[in-house]
Design a protein around this motif. Structure first.
Motif, mmCIF file in Angstrom:
data_model
loop_
_atom_site.group_PDB
_atom_site.id
_atom_site.type_symbol
_atom_site.label_atom_id
_atom_site.label_comp_id
_atom_site.label_asym_id
_atom_site.label_seq_id
_atom_site.Cartn_x
_atom_site.Cartn_y
_atom_site.Cartn_z
ATOM 1 N N ASN A 101 36.906 31.566 43.438
ATOM 2 C CA ASN A 101 37.476 31.104 42.147
ATOM 3 C C ASN A 101 36.479 31.298 40.946
ATOM 4 O O ASN A 101 36.574 31.540 39.928
ATOM 5 C CB ASN A 101 38.123 29.806 42.174
ATOM 6 C CG ASN A 101 39.540 29.710 42.673
ATOM 7 O OD1 ASN A 101 40.402 30.831 42.743
ATOM 8 N ND2 ASN A 101 39.969 28.539 42.990
ATOM 9 N N SER A 102 35.111 30.840 41.306
ATOM 10 C CA SER A 102 34.098 30.890 40.502
ATOM 11 C C SER A 102 33.924 32.256 39.889
ATOM 12 O O SER A 102 33.361 32.391 38.763
ATOM 13 C CB SER A 102 32.952 30.292 40.999
ATOM 14 O OG SER A 102 32.202 31.056 41.768
ATOM 15 N N LEU A 106 39.652 32.346 34.335
ATOM 16 C CA LEU A 106 40.392 31.206 34.610
ATOM 17 C C LEU A 106 41.769 31.569 34.893
ATOM 18 O O LEU A 106 42.333 30.740 36.032
ATOM 19 C CB LEU A 106 40.392 30.390 33.389
ATOM 20 C CG LEU A 106 39.018 29.431 33.046
ATOM 21 C CD1 LEU A 106 38.889 28.866 31.779
ATOM 22 C CD2 LEU A 106 38.696 28.541 34.101
ATOM 23 N N GLU A 107 42.714 32.301 34.371
ATOM 24 C CA GLU A 107 43.704 32.624 34.687
ATOM 25 C C GLU A 107 44.097 33.217 35.870
ATOM 26 O O GLU A 107 45.283 33.118 36.348
ATOM 27 C CB GLU A 107 44.311 33.316 33.427
ATOM 28 C CG GLU A 107 44.104 34.885 33.603
ATOM 29 C CD GLU A 107 42.640 35.094 32.417
ATOM 30 O OE1 GLU A 107 42.206 36.157 32.656
ATOM 31 O OE2 GLU A 107 41.990 34.110 32.113
ATOM 32 N N ARG A 109 42.471 32.096 39.001
ATOM 33 C CA ARG A 109 41.943 31.215 39.783
ATOM 34 C C ARG A 109 43.227 30.571 40.634
ATOM 35 O O ARG A 109 44.269 30.077 40.093
ATOM 36 C CB ARG A 109 41.216 29.937 39.316
ATOM 37 C CG ARG A 109 39.822 30.899 38.828
ATOM 38 C CD ARG A 109 38.917 29.726 38.157
ATOM 39 N NE ARG A 109 37.780 30.425 37.527
ATOM 40 C CZ ARG A 109 36.824 29.927 36.994
ATOM 41 N NH1 ARG A 109 36.482 28.435 37.139
ATOM 42 N NH2 ARG A 109 35.601 30.655 36.870
#
Length: 142
Positions: A101-102, A106-107, A109
């Protein structure tokens, strides 16, 4: 390559199992021996320390680790974890997803919540580590 002699009936049964599982007779024997040794270690003593090699594939990345069936601890040996130990397979799986995820916007994840018992696989056989659960092994024998 070593050769093992078995009866005609045993060879027939191995061939049936191999067709059912979609693998070779040798892989069937390897799976059975791995399961037997892990169950014996887990059920035969309360000692921790049996480290079974495991892996996970997530987002085209292979992550290597080990699993202790007696304690349910799972260590990840691949970078960036480099030996970090988790109390249970699920938080270890979450750490792998969190790392992936990192690297995403953001959208894109996703939730890091994962069932580690099906996320991680035995290196020797490719089976999910839930195949090593002590309770499941005891049920299968009765």
């Amino acid at each position: 390559m070593p050769h093992v002699e078995v009866s005609q009936d045993s060879d027939h049964q191995l061939a049936l199992l191999a067709r059912w599982e979609g693998c070779s007779k040798g892989e069937i024997i390897a799976r059975l021996l791995t399961r037997l040794s892990v169950e014996e270690s887990s059920l035969g003593s309360a000692k921790a320390g049996v480290k079974v090699p495991v892996y996970a594939n997530y987002k085209k990345q292979r992550v290597e680790g080990w699993f202790d069936p007696a304690t349910h601890m799972l260590g990840i040996v691949s970078p960036p974890w480099d030996g970090q130990v988790f109390d249970d397979p699920s938080p270890a799986a979450g750490a792998v997803v969190e790392r992936a995820n990192s690297l995403l916007p953001l959208e894109k994840r996703v939730s890091i919540s994962r069932n580690g018992w099906i996320f991680w696989r035995l290196t020797a056989t490719g089976e999910q580590i839930q195949s090593l659960r002590i309770g499941k092994a005891a049920e299968q024998r009765s």
